[in-house]
Design a protein around this motif. Structure first.
Motif, PDB file in Angstrom:
ATOM      1  N   MET A   1       0.683  -1.208  -0.160  1.00 29.58           N
ATOM      2  CA  MET A   1       0.146  -0.016  -0.011  1.00 29.58           C
ATOM      3  C   MET A   1       0.772   1.343   0.113  1.00 29.58           C
ATOM      4  SD  MET A   1      -2.765  -1.467  -0.362  1.00 29.58           S
ATOM      5  CE  MET A   1      -3.748   0.005  -0.373  1.00 29.58           C
ATOM      6  N   GLU A   2       2.110   1.082   0.564  1.00 28.79           N
ATOM      7  CA  GLU A   2       2.928   2.382   0.540  1.00 28.79           C
ATOM      8  C   GLU A   2       3.620   2.795  -0.836  1.00 28.79           C
ATOM      9  OE1 GLU A   2       5.188   5.495   1.549  1.00 28.79           O
ATOM     10  OE2 GLU A   2       3.505   4.573   2.662  1.00 28.79           O
ATOM     11  N   CYS A   3       3.643   1.621  -1.620  1.00 26.50           N
ATOM     12  CA  CYS A   3       4.132   1.700  -2.926  1.00 26.50           C
ATOM     13  C   CYS A   3       3.233   2.076  -3.759  1.00 26.50           C
ATOM     14  CB  CYS A   3       4.616   0.343  -3.579  1.00 26.50           C
ATOM     15  SG  CYS A   3       6.263  -0.330  -2.689  1.00 26.50           S
ATOM     16  N   PHE A   4       1.776   1.861  -3.645  1.00 20.25           N
ATOM     17  CA  PHE A   4       0.731   2.301  -4.366  1.00 20.25           C
ATOM     18  C   PHE A   4       0.433   3.610  -4.246  1.00 20.25           C
ATOM     19  CE2 PHE A   4      -3.894   2.917  -4.748  1.00 20.25           C
ATOM     20  CZ  PHE A   4      -4.001   2.516  -6.361  1.00 20.25           C
ATOM     21  N   ARG A   5       0.660   4.051  -2.810  1.00 21.83           N
ATOM     22  CA  ARG A   5       0.427   5.422  -2.397  1.00 21.83           C
ATOM     23  C   ARG A   5       1.249   6.352  -3.326  1.00 21.83           C
ATOM     24  NH1 ARG A   5       2.478   9.405   0.690  1.00 21.83           N
ATOM     25  NH2 ARG A   5       4.181   8.017   1.168  1.00 21.83           N
ATOM     26  N   LYS A   6       2.638   6.010  -3.207  1.00 22.56           N
ATOM     27  CA  LYS A   6       3.386   6.833  -4.265  1.00 22.56           C
ATOM     28  C   LYS A   6       3.077   6.967  -5.523  1.00 22.56           C
ATOM     29  CE  LYS A   6       7.290   5.754  -1.038  1.00 22.56           C
ATOM     30  NZ  LYS A   6       8.877   5.001  -1.092  1.00 22.56           N
ATOM     31  N   ILE A   7       2.581   5.889  -6.122  1.00 18.98           N
ATOM     32  CA  ILE A   7       2.020   5.796  -7.398  1.00 18.98           C
ATOM     33  C   ILE A   7       0.829   6.922  -7.776  1.00 18.98           C
ATOM     34  CG2 ILE A   7       1.112   4.380  -9.375  1.00 18.98           C
ATOM     35  CD1 ILE A   7       2.670   2.061  -8.215  1.00 18.98           C
ATOM     36  N   ARG A   8      -0.148   6.788  -6.586  1.00 17.09           N
ATOM     37  CA  ARG A   8      -1.211   7.642  -6.858  1.00 17.09           C
ATOM     38  C   ARG A   8      -0.654   9.083  -6.854  1.00 17.09           C
ATOM     39  NH1 ARG A   8      -3.696  10.198  -3.161  1.00 17.09           N
ATOM     40  NH2 ARG A   8      -2.728   9.236  -1.538  1.00 17.09           N
ATOM     41  N   ILE A   9       0.050   9.469  -5.873  1.00 21.87           N
ATOM     42  CA  ILE A   9       0.378  10.805  -5.791  1.00 21.87           C
ATOM     43  C   ILE A   9       1.285  11.161  -7.089  1.00 21.87           C
ATOM     44  CG2 ILE A   9       2.191  12.244  -4.337  1.00 21.87           C
ATOM     45  CD1 ILE A   9       1.432  10.775  -1.814  1.00 21.87           C
ATOM     46  N   ARG A  10       2.192  10.522  -7.695  1.00 24.45           N
ATOM     47  CA  ARG A  10       2.742  10.865  -8.838  1.00 24.45           C
ATOM     48  C   ARG A  10       1.898  11.024  -9.927  1.00 24.45           C
ATOM     49  NH1 ARG A  10       4.645   7.698 -12.915  1.00 24.45           N
ATOM     50  NH2 ARG A  10       4.193   5.660 -11.940  1.00 24.45           N
ATOM     51  N   VAL A  11       0.742  10.245 -10.197  1.00 25.71           N
ATOM     52  CA  VAL A  11      -0.243  10.505 -11.314  1.00 25.71           C
ATOM     53  C   VAL A  11      -1.089  11.609 -11.112  1.00 25.71           C
ATOM     54  CG1 VAL A  11      -2.305   9.568 -12.225  1.00 25.71           C
ATOM     55  CG2 VAL A  11      -0.375   7.966 -11.687  1.00 25.71           C
ATOM     56  N   MET A  12      -1.258  11.931  -9.630  1.00 27.59           N
ATOM     57  CA  MET A  12      -2.269  13.106  -9.305  1.00 27.59           C
ATOM     58  C   MET A  12      -1.248  14.349  -9.525  1.00 27.59           C
ATOM     59  SD  MET A  12      -4.146  12.274  -5.787  1.00 27.59           S
ATOM     60  CE  MET A  12      -4.945  13.900  -5.569  1.00 27.59           C
ATOM     61  N   LYS A  13       0.116  14.477  -9.315  1.00 34.09           N
ATOM     62  CA  LYS A  13       0.953  15.649  -9.708  1.00 34.09           C
ATOM     63  C   LYS A  13       1.028  15.917 -11.203  1.00 34.09           C
ATOM     64  CE  LYS A  13       3.670  15.497  -5.375  1.00 34.09           C
ATOM     65  NZ  LYS A  13       4.946  15.344  -4.981  1.00 34.09           N
ATOM     66  N   ARG A  14       0.981  14.735 -11.709  1.00 31.26           N
ATOM     67  CA  ARG A  14       1.063  15.006 -13.388  1.00 31.26           C
ATOM     68  C   ARG A  14      -0.115  15.401 -13.978  1.00 31.26           C
ATOM     69  NH1 ARG A  14       1.070   9.309 -16.254  1.00 31.26           N
ATOM     70  NH2 ARG A  14       2.777   8.791 -14.957  1.00 31.26           N
ATOM     71  N   TYR A  15      -1.375  15.397 -13.238  1.00 27.01           N
ATOM     72  CA  TYR A  15      -2.501  16.080 -13.847  1.00 27.01           C
ATOM     73  C   TYR A  15      -3.196  17.054 -13.079  1.00 27.01           C
ATOM     74  CZ  TYR A  15      -2.846  12.091 -16.814  1.00 27.01           C
ATOM     75  OH  TYR A  15      -2.678  10.857 -17.601  1.00 27.01           O
ATOM     76  N   GLU A  16      -2.302  17.852 -12.479  1.00 32.45           N
ATOM     77  CA  GLU A  16      -2.506  19.274 -11.644  1.00 32.45           C
ATOM     78  C   GLU A  16      -3.194  20.261 -12.494  1.00 32.45           C
ATOM     79  OE1 GLU A  16       0.716  20.458  -9.228  1.00 32.45           O
ATOM     80  OE2 GLU A  16      -0.011  19.280  -7.512  1.00 32.45           O
ATOM     81  N   LYS A  17      -2.792  20.316 -13.921  1.00 29.14           N
ATOM     82  CA  LYS A  17      -3.266  21.323 -14.687  1.00 29.14           C
ATOM     83  C   LYS A  17      -4.840  21.130 -14.893  1.00 29.14           C
ATOM     84  CE  LYS A  17      -2.723  18.104 -18.775  1.00 29.14           C
ATOM     85  NZ  LYS A  17      -2.199  17.910 -20.181  1.00 29.14           N
ATOM     86  N   LEU A  18      -5.457  20.053 -14.410  1.00 32.51           N
ATOM     87  CA  LEU A  18      -6.762  19.668 -14.592  1.00 32.51           C
ATOM     88  C   LEU A  18      -7.492  20.672 -13.234  1.00 32.51           C
ATOM     89  CD1 LEU A  18      -7.207  16.042 -15.196  1.00 32.51           C
ATOM     90  CD2 LEU A  18      -7.274  17.674 -16.783  1.00 32.51           C
ATOM     91  N   LYS A  19      -6.611  21.015 -12.195  1.00 28.66           N
ATOM     92  CA  LYS A  19      -7.250  21.609 -11.084  1.00 28.66           C
ATOM     93  C   LYS A  19      -7.714  23.067 -11.632  1.00 28.66           C
ATOM     94  CE  LYS A  19      -5.935  23.221  -6.571  1.00 28.66           C
ATOM     95  NZ  LYS A  19      -5.047  23.329  -5.558  1.00 28.66           N
ATOM     96  N   SER A  20      -6.904  23.825 -12.388  1.00 31.58           N
ATOM     97  CA  SER A  20      -7.232  24.917 -13.065  1.00 31.58           C
ATOM     98  C   SER A  20      -8.477  24.767 -13.905  1.00 31.58           C
ATOM     99  CB  SER A  20      -6.193  25.605 -13.768  1.00 31.58           C
ATOM    100  OG  SER A  20      -5.627  24.905 -14.693  1.00 31.58           O
ATOM    101  N   GLU A  21      -8.724  23.732 -14.357  1.00 30.49           N
ATOM    102  CA  GLU A  21      -9.688  23.671 -15.516  1.00 30.49           C
ATOM    103  C   GLU A  21     -10.947  23.067 -14.807  1.00 30.49           C
ATOM    104  OE1 GLU A  21      -8.421  20.607 -18.302  1.00 30.49           O
ATOM    105  OE2 GLU A  21      -6.739  21.854 -18.909  1.00 30.49           O
ATOM    106  N   ASN A  22     -11.000  23.002 -13.423  1.00 28.55           N
ATOM    107  CA  ASN A  22     -12.149  22.540 -12.621  1.00 28.55           C
ATOM    108  C   ASN A  22     -12.634  21.069 -13.167  1.00 28.55           C
ATOM    109  OD1 ASN A  22     -13.804  23.025 -10.501  1.00 28.55           O
ATOM    110  ND2 ASN A  22     -15.369  24.126 -11.654  1.00 28.55           N
ATOM    111  N   SER A  23     -11.753  20.470 -13.443  1.00 33.74           N
ATOM    112  CA  SER A  23     -12.060  18.909 -13.810  1.00 33.74           C
ATOM    113  C   SER A  23     -12.924  18.124 -12.947  1.00 33.74           C
ATOM    114  CB  SER A  23     -10.716  18.332 -14.472  1.00 33.74           C
ATOM    115  OG  SER A  23     -11.208  17.042 -14.789  1.00 33.74           O
TER     116      SER A  23
END
Length: 327
Positions: free
Chosen positions: A123-145
């Protein structure tokens, strides 16, 4: 009659438990506040019970002040070889020194790795993957996605076992959608293939952990190791290496005693109680006295000496010198 305090009683009468009736030994590390932060080891016993309503009995055999290899060797050297050879199973967390000690001092025992600690690493390894993916799509935050909003609000359900998720439909206020938790997961995973693959691998191992049997776990585990290794997900490298390193011990953990799989679960529960004792006493500067207190509180049938011990656990401290009282 002289007044006897509980501290004196525990110091003079509590008897150390021997390993005469061992069936399975479990050992677990615990972080305790005793003067400073240290690592200690707690030794447990799991044996058969004649009472049908209580299939197994867990008892704290001893509390050690260290988990260093030399300290453990010194402790187990004092136990007769005949007693150690009676042990059939040795359950532990993923600490190399425990495995070395088990192989050296319990040659007839099957060494078992606790499944909780394996899943904790997963679960610790999976948590790191999830955080990496979320940071990759931070641009969607400004788009209110909706994607990013769901990631931020419902990320916890990605860490849950899918088989235990509720089918209840909930309303997503932001997008005015009505989705179940499983549909929310599918919605989030549709955005990124890496996260989808990582999630599927995580779920496969959880399914293996809960469904595999002793006669099927070996081939199934080898297949899972191969899938993790060929996934090319960087964060999963430490996990598949862990599975390779502890392969035999993970397979041994699927042995059952009275229908129950071998696990450190009850030990972790007892560790929480030990931490509560330490917290309520604001730590302790005298380990032997704290050990006696833990043994007395945690075991219902603590053995008591009929006569007082000749030695005392009281520490010899430097006498306080003369001082002036404030007038």
């Amino acid at each position: 009659m002289p007044k006897i305090t509980l501290q004196k009683y525990l110091e003079e009468y509590v008897l150390k438990i021997t390993l005469e009736t061992l069936y399975m030994v479990g050992i677990s590390a615990i972080i305790a506040t005793i003067i400073a932060i240290i690592f200690g080891s707690v030794l447990y016993n799991l044996r058969k019970s004649s009472n049908k309503s209580c299939q197994v009995i867990y008892k704290i055999l001893d509390v050690l002040d260290s988990r260093r290899k030399d300290a453990l060797e010194k402790y187990f050297n004092k136990i007769a070889k005949e007693e150690r050879n009676k042990v059939q199973y040795f359950s532990m967390d993923l600490y190399d020194n425990y495995r070395l000690i088990a192989q050296k001092y319990f040659p007839n025992a099957k060494v078992c790795a606790d499944s909780f600690h394996v899943i904790k690493n997963l679960m610790e390894c999976f948590r790191k993957i999830r955080i990496r993916v979320m940071k990759r799509y931070e641009k969607l935050k400004s788009e209110n996605s909706n994607y990013y909003w769901l990631y931020k609000k419902y990320w916890k359900i990605l860490h849950k076992d899918q088989s235990k998720l509720s089918h209840k439909i909930i309303k997503i206020k932001k997008s005015n959608m009505h989705l179940s938790f499983r549909q929310i997961i599918d919605y989030m995973l549709s955005l990124d293939d890496t996260l989808k693959l990582a999630y599927e691998l995580k779920e496969e191992y959880l399914n293996f952990n809960s469904s595999a049997k002793l006669n099927t776990c070996e081939a199934w585990l080898d297949e899972i190791i191969y899938k993790f290794q060929t996934s090319q997900i960087t964060e999963y490298i430490p996990f598949w290496k862990l599975l390779k390193n502890w392969r035999v011990e993970i397979i041994n953990s699927f042995n059952q005693i009275n229908g129950y799989r071998i696990s450190n679960g009850p030990m972790e529960r007892a560790n929480r109680d030990i931490k509560t004792i330490l917290r309520l006493s604001f730590g302790s500067s005298n380990f032997p006295r704290m050990r006696n207190r833990i043994m007395w509180v945690m075991n219902d049938d603590s053995a008591i000496l009929y006569t007082r011990k000749s030695c005392t656990n009281k520490r010899k401290l430097k006498a306080r010198g003369p001082y002036k009282k404030n007038e």
